[in-house]
Design a protein around this motif. Structure first.
Motif: not given
Length: 186
Positions: A157-186
């Motif tokens: 997506s070209p809209d920064l607002a679409d990334y706000e929740e993911a940005g908060r999740q990265l700060i809270e949980h980092g890059y190694l947190r396993l998400g749905g389906g066992g994938t790494l968050a980024s």
């Protein structure tokens, strides 16, 4: 439309991590180490370096996802990120971070663009050898991540607002947190 059949609706590097989980682990660990590991630079400052390099490389997904993470971690975050993207020299950050951002942008162009003058200027403003090292490594790594994401034409997506929740999740949980389906968050 991605160049390969990723089969995941996840945007950017997240879809690629699902496509090739065996490469996702080391790439996620590198991001976790560089952006969240022990450092005298804050997580927000390191995310801003990653977002600024990614913006310079015109990588939509990485610049916006790491811009959102930097915004979540910094005071007046979105304003700081957007001002930095408009121009490092006018960014409302410390003089030391401005000097480090100049080094990062030079490293983004080519390693040989990181001059003694840039390094000396950062040191005069209090940057340590470790901070300079980490800045260059973040810049180099994000050039790789940017080329990975854009080289396979991932969806973003070209809209920064679409990334706000993911940005908060990265700060809270980092890059190694396993998400749905066992994938790494980024």
């Amino acid at each position: 439309m991605p160049h390969i059949d990723i089969k995941s609706p996840a945007p950017g590097i997240r879809g690629l991590f699902e496509f090739r989980p065996e490469t996702a682990g080391p790439l996620g660990l590198l991001a976790e180490t560089l952006l969240r590991g022990p450092s005298t630079l804050t997580v927000g400052e390191r995310e801003l370096i990653a977002a600024t390099v990614s913006r310079g490389n015109e990588c939509t997904f990485c610049s916006l996802s790491h811009g959102a993470a930097a915004a979540a971690a910094l005071d007046d975050g979105t304003q700081v990120v957007e001002a930095t993207w408009r121009g490092v020299d006018e960014a409302p950050v410390s003089a030391k971070l401005r000097a480090l951002l100049r080094i990062a942008l030079a490293a983004r162009e080519t390693g040989k663009a990181v001059t003694t003058e840039l390094v000396d200027a950062a040191k005069e403003l209090g940057a340590t050898d470790t901070e300079i090292h980490d800045t260059v490594l973040i810049a180099a790594a994000f050039c790789m991540y940017n080329r990975y994401v854009d080289g396979l034409a991932t969806v973003a997506s070209p809209d920064l607002a679409d990334y706000e929740e993911a940005g908060r999740q990265l700060i809270e949980h980092g890059y190694l947190r396993l998400g749905g389906g066992g994938t790494l968050a980024s």
